[in-house]
Design an enzyme around this catalytic site. Structure first.
Site, PDB file in Angstrom:
ATOM      1  CE  LYS A   1      -4.611   0.860   1.840  1.00 25.30           C
ATOM      2  NZ  LYS A   1      -5.372   0.481   0.641  1.00 25.30           N
TER       3      LYS A   1
HETATM    4  C1  PLP Z   1      -6.456  -0.401   0.339  1.00 29.62           C
HETATM    5  C2  PLP Z   1      -6.696  -1.089  -0.942  1.00 29.62           C
HETATM    6  C3  PLP Z   1      -7.664  -2.094  -1.090  1.00 29.62           C
HETATM    7  C4  PLP Z   1      -8.644  -2.461  -0.006  1.00 29.62           C
HETATM    8  O1  PLP Z   1      -8.040  -2.909   1.161  1.00 29.62           O
HETATM    9  P1  PLP Z   1      -8.886  -2.914   2.524  1.00 29.62           P
HETATM   10  O2  PLP Z   1      -7.924  -3.456   3.530  1.00 29.62           O
HETATM   11  O3  PLP Z   1     -10.037  -3.795   2.307  1.00 29.62           O
HETATM   12  O4  PLP Z   1      -9.294  -1.509   2.776  1.00 29.62           O
HETATM   13  C5  PLP Z   1      -7.759  -2.733  -2.311  1.00 29.62           C
HETATM   14  N1  PLP Z   1      -6.961  -2.400  -3.351  1.00 29.62           N
HETATM   15  C6  PLP Z   1      -6.032  -1.439  -3.242  1.00 29.62           C
HETATM   16  C7  PLP Z   1      -5.182  -1.130  -4.416  1.00 29.62           C
HETATM   17  C8  PLP Z   1      -5.866  -0.755  -2.044  1.00 29.62           C
HETATM   18  O5  PLP Z   1      -4.941   0.208  -1.954  1.00 29.62           O
END
Ligand code: PLP
Length: 371
Positions: free
Chosen positions: A210
């Site tokens: 992330k």
């Molecule tokens: C944050 C994110 C998600 C969703 O993750 P959660 O933990 O469910 O909030 C999905 N795809 C991407 C690219 C993300 O950055």
């Protein structure tokens, strides 16, 4: 370098608390909380912790939320060494606040750090930083229906140096944004543009981390989607341009006429969503079959046309579960069922929301009460 920070994991994190001397007035806050929207309103405080190579994590503070002073040569401004998390605090029926699976965010934050060659923040420090800011700013909980506190932990390279190497200094912060429901009227079905020219993540790249950089490169595809009248982009894999991966910030699920669900497996190019993982657990507990397997764009088109595929939805912390109504590409468009929210989608969404808000039992220990 990464080992060093682990040595600090054992010590109980303690934060110096400096209360904001000029908090937003109660009247102004009430106005903001009646209709906060998403990501534009912020609370009075933030957490900040420094990392210095050789010293580890230090100077943990809860302080007034204010602009940072950054040297123009700070590494993050040039080479984008930055990661973040996103989670929410909900209000439970008894009035207390609770976060949802924050330990999973803490672990993912460490995984993201490793990929970006950053020091790994001890899980305890991550959890305590969130607990402290939510507690001090608990009066910022939105009054609007469906509201929550969106918590944004993030970390970036702060060393003043233009050489290309992992930074020797970092700042970790937590800010909080009171938010309303992501969509004003429940969850309308979104339309998706199948990106033709752009991919989100390549094998060996940062798709599973992330990091802000993934989002920076997605913006041009989002503009393309808007030009084609679509709400969001759905990305295909970079190697074959054939397999459905995910949206810019949400994972994707398919629902079939035999009641089974499918979502692409975590191959390294897909972000391991905590909502994705939670929904898989809840669907399986209901007795539904959930496959983690590749699904091609041609198959999607074919199954939508034949009626074998009845629903599709996207999921993530911000919007929780969003039905997918329509998928568009230069080859034409296709619809899911009647193009609106499907029954299975809405049922498992409700299951998750009920656990998050404390109106249903929490058999998996996902809800973490704060104070
Ligand atoms: C944050 C994110 C998600 C969703 O993750 P959660 O933990 O469910 O909030 C999905 N795809 C991407 C690219 C993300 O950055």
């Amino acid at each position: 370098m990464t080992k060093l920070s682990d040595a600090h994991a054992k010590t109980k994190p303690s934060f110096v608390v400096e209360r904001n001397a000029e908090p937003v007035s109660i009247a102004d806050r009430a106005k903001l909380l009646a209709d906060p929207g998403f990501g534009r309103v912020f609370t009075d405080h933030m957490a900040i912790v420094r990392y210095t190579e050789g010293k580890g994590w230090h100077d943990a503070k809860i302080t007034a939320r204010k602009p940072l002073l950054l040297d123009p040569a700070s590494a993050v401004l040039h080479y984008a060494q930055e990661i973040f998390e996103g989670l929410k605090a909900y209000r439970l029926a008894d009035g207390s606040l609770a976060t949802f699976r924050p330990d999973a965010n803490a672990r993912r934050f460490r995984d993201s750090a490793q990929r970006l060659a950053m020091p790994q923040l001890p899980e305890e420090l991550f959890l305590e930083s969130i607990r402290q800011v939510v507690t001090i700013d608990r009066d910022w909980f939105p009054t609007v229906e469906g509201g929550s506190l969106y918590i944004r932990p993030f970390m970036f390279a702060s060393e003043v140096f233009l050489g290309v190497k992992p930074s020797a200094e970092y700042l970790y912060l937590v800010i909080i944004s009171p938010v309303g429901g992501y969509f004003k009227s429940g969850a309308p079905a979104v339309s998706l543009w199948i990106s033709q020219d752009y991919t989100r993540a390549a094998p060996g790249g940062t798709g599973a981390a992330k990091c802000g950089g993934n989002y920076a490169t997605s913006l041009v595809a989002q503009i393309e989607a808007s030009k084609h009248g679509c709400d969001q982009v759905v990305y295909l894999d970079a190697a074959e341009r054939r397999w459905v991966e995910e949206l810019g910030g949400m994972n994707v699920f398919f629902v079939f006429d035999d009641g089974s669900l499918q979502t692409p497996g975590l191959t390294g190019t897909i972000l391991p969503g905590i909502t994705r993982d939670s929904l898989m657990t809840l669907a399986r507990a209901e007795g539904l079959t959930v496959r983690e397997a590749p699904y091609s764009i041609d198959q999607w088109r074919e199954d939508a046309a034949s009626g074998k595929l009845t629903e599709a939805f996207a999921c993530g912390t911000a919007a929780v579960v969003t039905p997918i109504g329509r998928v568009v590409s230069p080859a034409g468009e296709f619809k899911m069922g009647a193009g609106g929210p499907g029954q299975t989608t809405m049922r498992i969404k409700q299951k998750l929301v009920d656990i998050q808000r404390g109106t249903a039992p929490d058999p998996h220990g996902w809800v973490h009460r704060i104070g």
